[in-house]
Design an enzyme around this catalytic site. Sequence first.
Site, mmCIF file in Angstrom:
data_model
loop_
_atom_site.group_PDB
_atom_site.id
_atom_site.type_symbol
_atom_site.label_atom_id
_atom_site.label_comp_id
_atom_site.label_asym_id
_atom_site.label_seq_id
_atom_site.Cartn_x
_atom_site.Cartn_y
_atom_site.Cartn_z
ATOM 1 N N ARG A 24 0.814 -1.222 0.000
ATOM 2 C CA ARG A 24 0.000 0.000 0.000
ATOM 3 C C ARG A 24 0.845 1.269 0.000
ATOM 4 N NH1 ARG A 24 -2.484 1.494 5.551
ATOM 5 N NH2 ARG A 24 -0.758 1.340 6.988
ATOM 6 N N LYS A 160 15.535 0.136 6.905
ATOM 7 C CA LYS A 160 14.616 -0.950 6.520
ATOM 8 C C LYS A 160 14.144 -0.628 5.107
ATOM 9 C CE LYS A 160 10.208 -2.899 7.944
ATOM 10 N NZ LYS A 160 9.692 -3.801 8.949
ATOM 11 N N ASP A 190 12.506 -5.608 3.531
ATOM 12 C CA ASP A 190 11.130 -6.062 3.781
ATOM 13 C C ASP A 190 10.362 -6.132 2.468
ATOM 14 O OD1 ASP A 190 8.690 -6.752 4.758
ATOM 15 O OD2 ASP A 190 8.436 -5.014 6.068
ATOM 16 N N GLU A 218 12.695 -9.707 5.525
ATOM 17 C CA GLU A 218 11.406 -9.825 6.219
ATOM 18 C C GLU A 218 10.294 -10.243 5.255
ATOM 19 O OE1 GLU A 218 10.806 -6.349 8.605
ATOM 20 O OE2 GLU A 218 8.662 -6.682 8.840
ATOM 21 N N LYS A 267 4.303 -7.456 16.553
ATOM 22 C CA LYS A 267 3.662 -6.138 16.489
ATOM 23 C C LYS A 267 2.418 -6.194 17.349
ATOM 24 C CE LYS A 267 4.941 -4.911 11.763
ATOM 25 N NZ LYS A 267 4.452 -5.106 10.383
ATOM 26 N N CYS A 295 6.083 -1.982 14.097
ATOM 27 C CA CYS A 295 4.859 -1.184 14.236
ATOM 28 C C CYS A 295 4.194 -1.085 12.870
ATOM 29 C CB CYS A 295 5.179 0.218 14.763
ATOM 30 S SG CYS A 295 6.279 1.205 13.712
ATOM 31 N N LEU A 297 1.654 1.803 10.624
ATOM 32 C CA LEU A 297 1.778 3.270 10.565
ATOM 33 C C LEU A 297 1.094 3.814 11.808
ATOM 34 C CD1 LEU A 297 1.383 4.837 7.082
ATOM 35 C CD2 LEU A 297 3.356 4.760 8.582
ATOM 36 N N ASP A 320 11.940 -1.972 14.981
ATOM 37 C CA ASP A 320 11.486 -1.212 13.809
ATOM 38 C C ASP A 320 10.343 -0.331 14.316
ATOM 39 O OD1 ASP A 320 10.726 -0.330 11.252
ATOM 40 O OD2 ASP A 320 9.401 -2.058 10.964
ATOM 41 N N ASP A 322 9.723 3.108 13.877
ATOM 42 C CA ASP A 322 9.984 4.412 13.266
ATOM 43 C C ASP A 322 8.728 5.235 13.024
ATOM 44 O OD1 ASP A 322 9.001 2.705 11.343
ATOM 45 O OD2 ASP A 322 10.476 3.229 9.812
HETATM 46 C C1 LIG Z 1 6.267 1.388 9.803
HETATM 47 C C2 LIG Z 1 7.148 0.159 9.866
HETATM 48 N N1 LIG Z 1 8.503 0.496 9.669
HETATM 49 C C3 LIG Z 1 6.711 -0.885 8.875
HETATM 50 O O1 LIG Z 1 7.291 -0.997 7.827
HETATM 51 N N2 LIG Z 1 5.667 -1.638 9.231
HETATM 52 C C4 LIG Z 1 5.015 -2.642 8.447
HETATM 53 C C5 LIG Z 1 4.080 -2.134 7.416
HETATM 54 C C6 LIG Z 1 3.076 -1.248 8.076
HETATM 55 C C7 LIG Z 1 1.968 -0.645 7.292
HETATM 56 O O2 LIG Z 1 1.734 -0.918 6.114
HETATM 57 O O3 LIG Z 1 1.299 0.137 7.987
HETATM 58 C C8 LIG Z 1 5.855 -3.810 8.065
HETATM 59 O O4 LIG Z 1 5.530 -4.508 7.128
HETATM 60 O O5 LIG Z 1 6.826 -4.124 8.744
HETATM 61 MG MG LIG Z 2 7.064 -6.089 7.604
#
Ligand SMILES: C[C@H](N)C(=O)N[C@@H](CCC(=O)O)C(=O)O
Ligand SMILES: [Mg+2]
Length: 361
Positions: A24, A160, A190, A218, A267, A295, A297, A320, A322
Amino acid sequence: MKIVKIETAKVNIPLVTPFKTALRTVDSVNDIVVRITTDDGQTGFGEAPPTAVITGDTHGSILSAIEEFIAPAIVGMEIENLDGIMKKLHGCILKNSSAKAAVDMAVYDLFAKSCGKPLYKILGGGRGEIETDLTISVNGVEEMVVDSLKAVSQGFRILKIKVGKESKKDVERIQAIRQAVGPDIKLRIDANQGWSAKEAVKIIRTLEEMGIGMDLVEQPVNAHDFEGMKFVTSQVYTPILADESVFSPEDAIRIIRERAADLINIKLMKTGGIHEALKICAIAESFGMECMIGCMLESKIAVSAAAHLAAGRGIITRADLDGPSLCREDPYIGGPVFDGPKIVMNEDPGMGISRVAAFGD
Ligand SMILES: C[C@H](N)C(=O)N[C@@H](CCC(=O)O)C(=O)O
Ligand SMILES: [Mg+2]
């Protein structure tokens, strides 16, 4: 300390730059915040993001889960009866993990306040400071290199890197970033489920053969493709981290038993909060598998809860967290200090957050 009221509100915080993953693209943190009040006037705060593509949660589902199911189940209960509250919270409705997480963290906030201690000390208390990475959104190669150099100039030593959108370009992206930032910056990759298992092995092996060091990769494949995760984990040297594949303690057991990953990304929005996250920590610790804390968003309330958990549990060796660094504004007072890569834990009771503008205080 009896729970007398659970209120909700919305926050909308613009991001510094659009957040782009294989799943997304988002421009702002648009979350539900929760405030629980007790009969002696104490307040605890929580937050839930509507990450529909990962947890299935939306604004509407978060609000109705809290208003129609969770609040009626726990209003009137004593905060000191933490275990009893958690039983009701997790038993009153299936799934809805983000709504549960928001209420769970507000309850833990109040529980720590009732003990007069910062939350991380109640959760184990190992560290007063942790280090987070910063996410580099998936974009064209040059833009990602510019964003990576900017992050490094801001003091981030761990990046990341989001990939998995056009897999053919991913080797190029990672290679260009490594060349630009040099060998001392840790790279976490990721794919957010964006690769097939064979594609993942090919990409990771190519990078390994080029000598490009990666801290981890990841969620290379679809969340439900445990066989694919297992195949990738067995075919590469780089540690594989399970993210979308692990929501519950049962998922963690399965990943560990089947050797389908080397690491687990915990998470709160997947587990439904700290109570269930602690179970994953205990399982992982028993098997010697390290965890990352991640986390969605999220802004400072939810990320603070995750930081308290990470500061309390030694099995969480990577962070992670951020969310606040990605936000343009910080509409809260108190809590841990997010200073670039450094997260310094508060020493006042609870999560430390004292004011949430969305509630009009
Ligand atoms: C915000 C964090 N660094 C992150 O990447 N989180 C998720 C995706 C979160 C999202 O789409 O809101 C992750 O996949 O690790
Ligand atoms: Mg991830």
